[in-house]
Design an enzyme around this catalytic site. Structure first.
Site, mmCIF file in Angstrom:
data_model
loop_
_atom_site.group_PDB
_atom_site.id
_atom_site.type_symbol
_atom_site.label_atom_id
_atom_site.label_comp_id
_atom_site.label_asym_id
_atom_site.label_seq_id
_atom_site.Cartn_x
_atom_site.Cartn_y
_atom_site.Cartn_z
ATOM 1 N N GLU A 80 62.027 46.896 34.085
ATOM 2 C CA GLU A 80 61.990 45.715 33.216
ATOM 3 C C GLU A 80 62.177 46.137 31.754
ATOM 4 O OE1 GLU A 80 58.847 42.952 33.980
ATOM 5 O OE2 GLU A 80 58.898 42.148 31.951
ATOM 6 N N GLU A 88 48.663 34.635 32.184
ATOM 7 C CA GLU A 88 47.820 33.428 32.265
ATOM 8 C C GLU A 88 47.385 33.053 30.851
ATOM 9 O OE1 GLU A 88 44.637 34.221 34.999
ATOM 10 O OE2 GLU A 88 46.052 34.516 36.670
HETATM 11 C C1 LIG Z 1 59.376 33.681 25.785
HETATM 12 C C2 LIG Z 1 58.416 34.407 26.672
HETATM 13 C C3 LIG Z 1 58.775 34.651 27.992
HETATM 14 C C4 LIG Z 1 57.855 35.264 28.845
HETATM 15 N N1 LIG Z 1 58.164 35.405 30.169
HETATM 16 C C5 LIG Z 1 57.202 35.805 31.041
HETATM 17 C C6 LIG Z 1 57.427 35.749 32.451
HETATM 18 O O1 LIG Z 1 58.518 35.397 32.911
HETATM 19 N N2 LIG Z 1 56.405 36.090 33.273
HETATM 20 C C7 LIG Z 1 55.190 36.493 32.806
HETATM 21 O O2 LIG Z 1 54.315 36.780 33.604
HETATM 22 N N3 LIG Z 1 54.947 36.565 31.471
HETATM 23 C C8 LIG Z 1 55.909 36.215 30.585
HETATM 24 N N4 LIG Z 1 55.669 36.242 29.235
HETATM 25 C C9 LIG Z 1 54.371 36.686 28.766
HETATM 26 C C10 LIG Z 1 54.374 37.997 27.991
HETATM 27 O O3 LIG Z 1 54.599 39.084 28.823
HETATM 28 C C11 LIG Z 1 53.035 38.055 27.238
HETATM 29 O O4 LIG Z 1 53.108 37.072 26.219
HETATM 30 C C12 LIG Z 1 52.754 39.432 26.664
HETATM 31 O O5 LIG Z 1 52.505 40.370 27.664
HETATM 32 C C13 LIG Z 1 51.550 39.397 25.694
HETATM 33 O O6 LIG Z 1 50.444 38.764 26.264
HETATM 34 P P1 LIG Z 1 49.673 37.606 25.455
HETATM 35 O O7 LIG Z 1 50.718 36.639 24.993
HETATM 36 O O8 LIG Z 1 48.598 37.082 26.301
HETATM 37 O O9 LIG Z 1 49.097 38.313 24.179
HETATM 38 P P2 LIG Z 1 47.667 39.059 24.070
HETATM 39 O O10 LIG Z 1 47.521 39.995 25.194
HETATM 40 O O11 LIG Z 1 46.620 38.031 23.875
HETATM 41 O O12 LIG Z 1 47.864 39.882 22.735
HETATM 42 C C14 LIG Z 1 47.631 39.333 21.416
HETATM 43 C C15 LIG Z 1 47.830 40.448 20.393
HETATM 44 O O13 LIG Z 1 46.856 41.462 20.632
HETATM 45 C C16 LIG Z 1 47.509 42.710 20.794
HETATM 46 N N5 LIG Z 1 46.790 43.550 21.775
HETATM 47 C C17 LIG Z 1 46.360 43.220 23.012
HETATM 48 N N6 LIG Z 1 45.771 44.276 23.600
HETATM 49 C C18 LIG Z 1 45.861 45.298 22.721
HETATM 50 C C19 LIG Z 1 45.460 46.669 22.745
HETATM 51 N N7 LIG Z 1 44.845 47.215 23.828
HETATM 52 N N8 LIG Z 1 45.684 47.436 21.659
HETATM 53 C C20 LIG Z 1 46.288 46.908 20.554
HETATM 54 N N9 LIG Z 1 46.693 45.635 20.476
HETATM 55 C C21 LIG Z 1 46.503 44.834 21.547
HETATM 56 C C22 LIG Z 1 48.892 42.377 21.312
HETATM 57 O O14 LIG Z 1 49.805 43.433 21.091
HETATM 58 C C23 LIG Z 1 49.204 41.125 20.509
HETATM 59 O O15 LIG Z 1 49.668 41.504 19.235
HETATM 60 C C24 LIG Z 1 56.600 35.677 28.347
HETATM 61 C C25 LIG Z 1 56.276 35.473 27.008
HETATM 62 C C26 LIG Z 1 57.154 34.833 26.184
HETATM 63 C C27 LIG Z 1 56.735 34.576 24.759
#
Ligand SMILES: Cc1cc2nc3c(=O)[nH]c(=O)nc-3n(C[C@H](O)[C@H](O)[C@H](O)COP(=O)(O)OP(=O)(O)OC[C@H]3O[C@@H](n4cnc5c(N)ncnc54)[C@H](O)[C@@H]3O)c2cc1C
Length: 380
Positions: free
Chosen positions: A241, A128
């Site tokens: 996955e 989300e």
């Molecule tokens: C091209 C693409 C395709 C995707 N496809 C799907 C899909 O089909 N379905 C779906 O549901 N999702 C999908 N995603 C989402 C993807 O799984 C998420 O982008 C990913 O899990 C990271 O979440 P976020 O982007 O909210 O980053 P955030 O969670 O906001 O993270 C931001 C930064 O903080 C760091 N961080 C967060 N928590 C911690 C922690 N505890 N310790 C250290 N560092 C931390 C992260 O590593 C990152 O560097 C897709 C994303 C992309 C870009």
């Protein structure tokens, strides 16, 4: 490269068939799809017709019930061909297993034969705008009604979002505000709305979209398992996955290496080929060493998965290492192409851009480290 003794002659035959299909039906059109930002629906049906989708789905549910190595072949051939556009991996390896493992018999009968044939396309909607790594922050909510559930929420970054006929959706459900549940949601239901297709730095042919669920009425049986089972199911699904991502990234790195060996062998500077320069030989020797290490790791992970013993920590360690390895290999290979490496007409520029997301999607490298660390200190 290292021998891969688990493949039998029938897997090699399948590989030949898949390779021919990709060369004829996908590669010539991929650039046009990149410009369009998505692939045509017909390519899914064509892939389904040669048995490339959902290879492991049981015959009982209309699948080929092939062993997992057929799925490996299909994933590798798409990666070797530099063809990330059709989101077959998400469909076959990341969404369909939830339906196979956790859906009701009615849902399986309804969806699985069409997912196998490519008549229906699947997507998974967990992330989300405000919750990605930390799924406990999910705001999507399913409330009970007299006939089932009412689902509302907003999802983002959803691969196959524009084409999907069915979504597996993560939402909080029931009375416990922290309990996550998964739902199978028909995209044709009133209240399912597709938002914009997002503009990405790579993987341009694969559509990645916003999806909105506005008071979508679901039947009782649309939940996977029971209320609150979501996190447990996600943990189960994420190992496969992450293995899928390892298989794809290893093959992409191998393809980038082969392309680069050819390029530097043909390109001249200072009266010799680029390949004759010691720097080139050492850089590609290092990439090759990474590929050997990666191949032995990925094939071991495949064996563990086939034996039913691939655990979360090992899958996370594999994803961390192989995706980082692809990143450094793509960077090194692009550098050896000079300015042409920056031009999109060369595959290496796309490998480089496409690779970046692999350290983010499916769990970021930092989250992989968290999972591995939890394996070291289970009490923390
Ligand atoms: C091209 C693409 C395709 C995707 N496809 C799907 C899909 O089909 N379905 C779906 O549901 N999702 C999908 N995603 C989402 C993807 O799984 C998420 O982008 C990913 O899990 C990271 O979440 P976020 O982007 O909210 O980053 P955030 O969670 O906001 O993270 C931001 C930064 O903080 C760091 N961080 C967060 N928590 C911690 C922690 N505890 N310790 C250290 N560092 C931390 C992260 O590593 C990152 O560097 C897709 C994303 C992309 C870009």
């Amino acid at each position: 490269m290292l021998p891969r003794p688990f493949f039998e002659p029938e897997h090699d035959e399948f590989r030949t068939q898949v390779r021919r299909f990709i060369a004829q039906r996908i590669v010539p059109f991929h650039l046009a799809w990149e410009r369009q930002g998505c692939v045509p629906r017909e390519i899914w049906q064509a892939a389904g017709a040669i048995g490339m989708l959902c290879c492991t789905v049981p015959q009982q549910w209309g699948g080929p019930e092939a062993d997992y190595l057929y799925a490996v072949v299909a994933l590798e051939e798409m990666a070797y061909a530099h063809a990330p556009g059709p989101g077959f991996a998400v469909h076959s390896e990341m969404v369909t297993p939830y339906v196979v493992n956790f859906a009701s018999p009615e849902q399986k009968r309804r969806w699985l034969p069409r997912l196998v044939s490519g008549d229906a396309i699947a997507a998974v909607a967990m992330t989300e705008p405000g919750a990605g790594s930390d799924l406990r922050g999910i705001q999507a909510r399913a409330t009970r009604t007299s006939t089932g559930w009412r689902l509302s929420g907003q999802k983002v970054f959803i691969s196959n979002g524009q084409l999907a006929d069915v979504f597996v959706v993560a939402a909080k459900a029931g009375n416990d505000p922290s309990a996550l549940s998964l739902f199978v949601v028909d995209a044709a239901l009133p209240g399912v709305k597709r938002g914009k297709r997002l503009d990405k730095m790579g993987q341009h042919a694969q559509d990645t979209s916003e999806i909105f669920f506005e008071e979508v009425q679901l039947a009782e049986g649309d939940i996977l398992g029971s209320e609150g089972d979501g996190m447990q199911f996600l943990m189960h699904g994420l190992a496969r996955e992450r293995l899928t991502i390892c298989i794809i990234c290893q093959a992409r790195a191998e393809a980038a290496f082969s392309d680069t060996v050819k390029y530097v062998s043909d390109r001249h500077a200072f009266g010799q080929t680029i390949a004759q320069l010691q720097n080139t030989r050492f850089v590609l020797a290092s990439v090759k060493a990474d590929l050997v290490a990666g191949r032995s790791l990925v094939d071991r992970l495949i064996e563990m998965y086939r034996a039913g013993v691939l655990d979360q920590t090992t899958a996370a360690a594999g994803k961390l290492w192989v995706t980082e390895m692809l990143g450094r290999s793509a960077d090194a290979c692009l550098q050896l192409h000079g300015g042409w490496g920056y031009m999109t007409e060369y595959n290496i520029s796309r490998v480089y851009a496409d690779a970046r997301v692999e350290r983010i999607a499916g769990g970021t490298s930092e989250i992989m480290k968290e999972i591995i660390a939890r394996g070291i200190w289970p009490q923390t």
